[in-house]
Scaffold this motif. Sequence first.
Motif, PDB file in Angstrom:
ATOM      1  N   TYR A 256      46.178 -13.962 -26.142  1.00  0.00           N
ATOM      2  CA  TYR A 256      44.961 -13.172 -26.293  1.00  0.00           C
ATOM      3  C   TYR A 256      45.302 -11.686 -26.182  1.00  0.00           C
TER       4      TYR A 256
ATOM      5  N   TYR B   3      40.419  -7.987 -31.868  1.00  0.00           N
ATOM      6  CA  TYR B   3      40.634  -8.305 -30.460  1.00  0.00           C
ATOM      7  C   TYR B   3      39.879  -9.564 -30.057  1.00  0.00           C
ATOM      8  N   ASP B   4      40.475 -10.298 -29.115  1.00  0.00           N
ATOM      9  CA  ASP B   4      39.853 -11.511 -28.592  1.00  0.00           C
ATOM     10  C   ASP B   4      38.864 -11.194 -27.468  1.00  0.00           C
TER      11      ASP B   4
END
Length: 266
Positions: A8, A58-59
């Motif tokens: 992540y 982005y996670d």
Amino acid sequence: MSGGVAQYVGLTWDHPRGRAALEAAIPFAAEGGADLRWEVHSLEGFESAPLEQLAERYDLIVLDHPHLGDALASGCLQPMESVMGDAYLADLAVRAVGPSLDAYRLGGSTWALPLDAATQVSARRADLVDVDPRTWDDVVELSRRVPVALSLSGPHAYLTFASVCRSLGAPLSDGVAAELVDHDRGAGARPALRTRGPRAPNATDGQNPIALLERMTSGDDIAYIPLVYGYVGYADRRLQRPVSFGASPVGPTGSSVRRSAVPGSR
């Protein structure tokens, strides 16, 4: 996913308050089988970068609650109910500071979790100003003697205006009324917003709260700010010129900004 490890990438804002706790939690993510790293962007990016674009890269994203309308319109966020579960959110609601969790609820779902809570406060150099001004009239009078700055960069001009209106007994509408604020009562905020005085510091209009507080603790050309988001590190007594945070000024009826302040990610 690499070798069975979930990877992540998160985005937060570039300040110890925005990144330190998240970076410290990376080992805990590793214990849970996740490879997590954080990237940063500026406070201005945090306040204005389109979430839809950030969500493509982005996670995890550290965001502020005013972004939720755009987030729902674009469908770029997952509700926390589906990520964390209802039981976790119910427990967090009990432990969260004030309405900080409610600030991220919209359309029947929760779209983010509060990392911290902040509202506008006053900032004073105790060595330059003995006591906090109580009213906005006191602030105007103080500005004739010492340099008083306003937080007006980016969204903070609106936030300052909203808070002054609230303290004067003219809170902004909920978006249903034809006017944002009653015209005559909103005009009453002008004297406070014109709090410049003969000793006003130069070029503060373009400085965000962090820049104002950095300037306040590194020199003597800002003695007082009536409304600014508080960053506790600038009150550290180990600093040569620490800031004292206090109550925001009140209106003639004694109405304080704090009553209607909504905590956010500051």
